[in-house]
Design a protein around this motif. Structure first.
Motif, short mmCIF file in Angstrom:
data_model
loop_
_atom_site.label_atom_id
_atom_site.label_comp_id
_atom_site.label_asym_id
_atom_site.label_seq_id
_atom_site.Cartn_x
_atom_site.Cartn_y
_atom_site.Cartn_z
N GLU A 149 0.85 -1.19 0.00
CA GLU A 149 0.00 0.00 0.00
C GLU A 149 0.88 1.23 0.00
O GLU A 149 1.94 1.24 0.63
CB GLU A 149 -0.85 0.06 1.27
CG GLU A 149 -1.84 -1.06 1.41
CD GLU A 149 -2.63 -0.95 2.71
OE1 GLU A 149 -3.32 -1.93 3.02
OE2 GLU A 149 -2.54 0.08 3.41
N PHE A 193 -1.29 10.60 7.01
CA PHE A 193 -2.57 11.03 7.60
C PHE A 193 -2.37 12.01 8.75
O PHE A 193 -1.32 12.01 9.39
CB PHE A 193 -3.39 9.83 8.05
CG PHE A 193 -2.68 8.90 9.00
CD1 PHE A 193 -2.56 9.19 10.35
CD2 PHE A 193 -2.13 7.70 8.53
CE1 PHE A 193 -1.91 8.33 11.21
CE2 PHE A 193 -1.47 6.84 9.40
CZ PHE A 193 -1.36 7.15 10.74
N PHE A 226 -8.31 6.75 7.31
CA PHE A 226 -7.28 7.77 7.48
C PHE A 226 -7.88 9.09 7.01
O PHE A 226 -8.57 9.12 5.98
CB PHE A 226 -6.08 7.48 6.58
CG PHE A 226 -5.38 6.17 6.85
CD1 PHE A 226 -4.94 5.85 8.12
CD2 PHE A 226 -5.16 5.26 5.82
CE1 PHE A 226 -4.28 4.65 8.36
CE2 PHE A 226 -4.50 4.06 6.05
CZ PHE A 226 -4.05 3.75 7.33
#
Ligand code: AMP
Length: 356
Positions: free
Chosen positions: A179, A184, A254
């Motif tokens: 990923e 965030f 997030f």
């Protein structure tokens, strides 16, 4: 409708099962716990229990005969077990939701198919594939096992200078997902209950802080702009609808500095970030699960107070005396024997006056 007096079967015997059984008892239901461990937090609070492996067909048949509806309290129960039971009794949420939630790749593909934003991701099945994926999605990311990972297990951070062959070995699985790293500003979650008629009740988004990859503190409500909160709730309801879920769904997300909301993970069960609802809401997440799977009207998810929930992890459990001495603190212990590091032993919820 499965009326009070009936028996709810719960796959899994941990603290989520324990708190579900306690909430079910309040509404006059019995709970029957099925898990391989003979002494588990959930089995301590109800006399109805099966101790057997999840693939023991004879034990599953006896369990199905003894209950009116089946649910689960952790998503690593084999989906095949849920399928076998679904031939005999209603399983809520259904095996389909379980299959999606226990496979990070299937989960992300599903979210994309219903237009829900996530971090960028690629399936990786070898060091070569990991190198290609890192070129595609950028030099910073998180490599995760597709199955079986939780609380940060099976995760490796990828940075521009990471040795990708070593990272691949460290992840320790045959199939992974890379990923992109999400920068965030906060992590939030939304828990939604969805009933048999497709109606739902949504809890306010909460803010989650982790320590060593394990949830440490949940702040209620999340400190996000009202439009971010509204979007997060809408995403959770949309996902629950598209899963045709009956039960509870926790959606971890997030929030980025530009107000983007990206879904990280789905959990079709009660969630640690919803424990505050026991003490701060008219209807807790556990009671809501019982209502949803039994076809009862859902309760109000409104909170009468704001809250801060702290997990007692490992040796933190020794703080139980301090919590009892504090008038605004509500202590919950799970009845687990050994306080090994990383083990969730209990939690404390502190209520605060509600501010809007
Ligand atoms: P997970 O097991 O997917 O819930 O991940 C555990 C924690 O790792 C999350 O709560 C985040 O704090 C962090 N994390 C997971 N995925 C990412 C990502 N793509 N970018 C940044 N942080 C992440």
């Amino acid at each position: 409708m499965i009326e009070p007096g009936a028996t709810i079967g719960i796959l899994g015997g941990g603290q989520l099962g324990r708190m579900t059984a306690l909430a079910a008892a309040t509404l006059g239901y019995r709970c029957h716990i099925y898990c391989p461990e003979p002494d588990s937090p959930a089995k301590q609070v109800t006399p109805y229990a099966t101790t057997a492996e999840y693939d023991d067909r004879a034990a599953l048949a006896r369990f199905a005969a003894a209950v009116d509806v089946v649910t689960f309290e952790f998503e690593n129960v084999p989906a095949d077990t849920a399928e076998i039971l679904a031939e005999m009794k209603p399983v809520r949420p259904g095996p389909g939701a379980l299959r999606i939630a226990q496979d990070r790749l299937r989960e992300k593909d599903f979210l994309h198919s219903i237009d829900v934003a996530t971090a960028q991701y690629r399936e990786v099945a070898s060091t070569e594939a990991l190198k290609r994926a890192a070129r595609d999605i950028g030099p910073q990311g998180v490599l995760k096992t597709v199955r079986g990972g939780y609380d940060g297990k099976g995760q490796v951070a990828i940075r521009p200078d990471t040795d990708l062959a070593a990272a691949w070995r460290e992840m320790g699985a045959e199939l992974g997902i890379l990923e992109s790293y999400v920068d965030f500003i906060c992590e939030i979650s939304v828990i939604v209950a969805r009933g048999t008629g497709g109606h739902w009740a949504t809890y306010v988004p909460v803010e989650n802080h982790h320590a060593h990859h394990i949830l440490d503190t949940t702040l209620v409500p999340a400190r996000v702009a009202p439009e971010v909160a509204m979007r997060a709730e809408a995403i959770a309801r949309h996902v629950a609808d598209r899963l045709d879920l009956v039960g509870l769904l926790a959606v971890e997300m997030f929030v980025t500095s530009t107000g983007e909301v990206l879904v990280n993970e789905l959990a079709p069960r009660p969630h640690n970030s919803g424990h505050w609802t026991i003490d701060a809401c008219a209807t807790s997440q556990f009671e809501q699960l019982v209502r949803a799977i039994c076809g009862l009207p859902l309760g109000s998810p409104e909170r009468h107070s704001d809250a801060v929930m702290r997990n007692l992890i490992g040796a933190d459990v020794e703080r139980w005396r301090d919590a009892l001495a504090e008038p605004a603190a509500k202590l919950h212990l799970y009845g687990k024997g050994k306080a090994v590091p990383g083990r969730k032993m209990g939690h404390v919820t502190r209520l605060l006056p509600r501010r809007d």
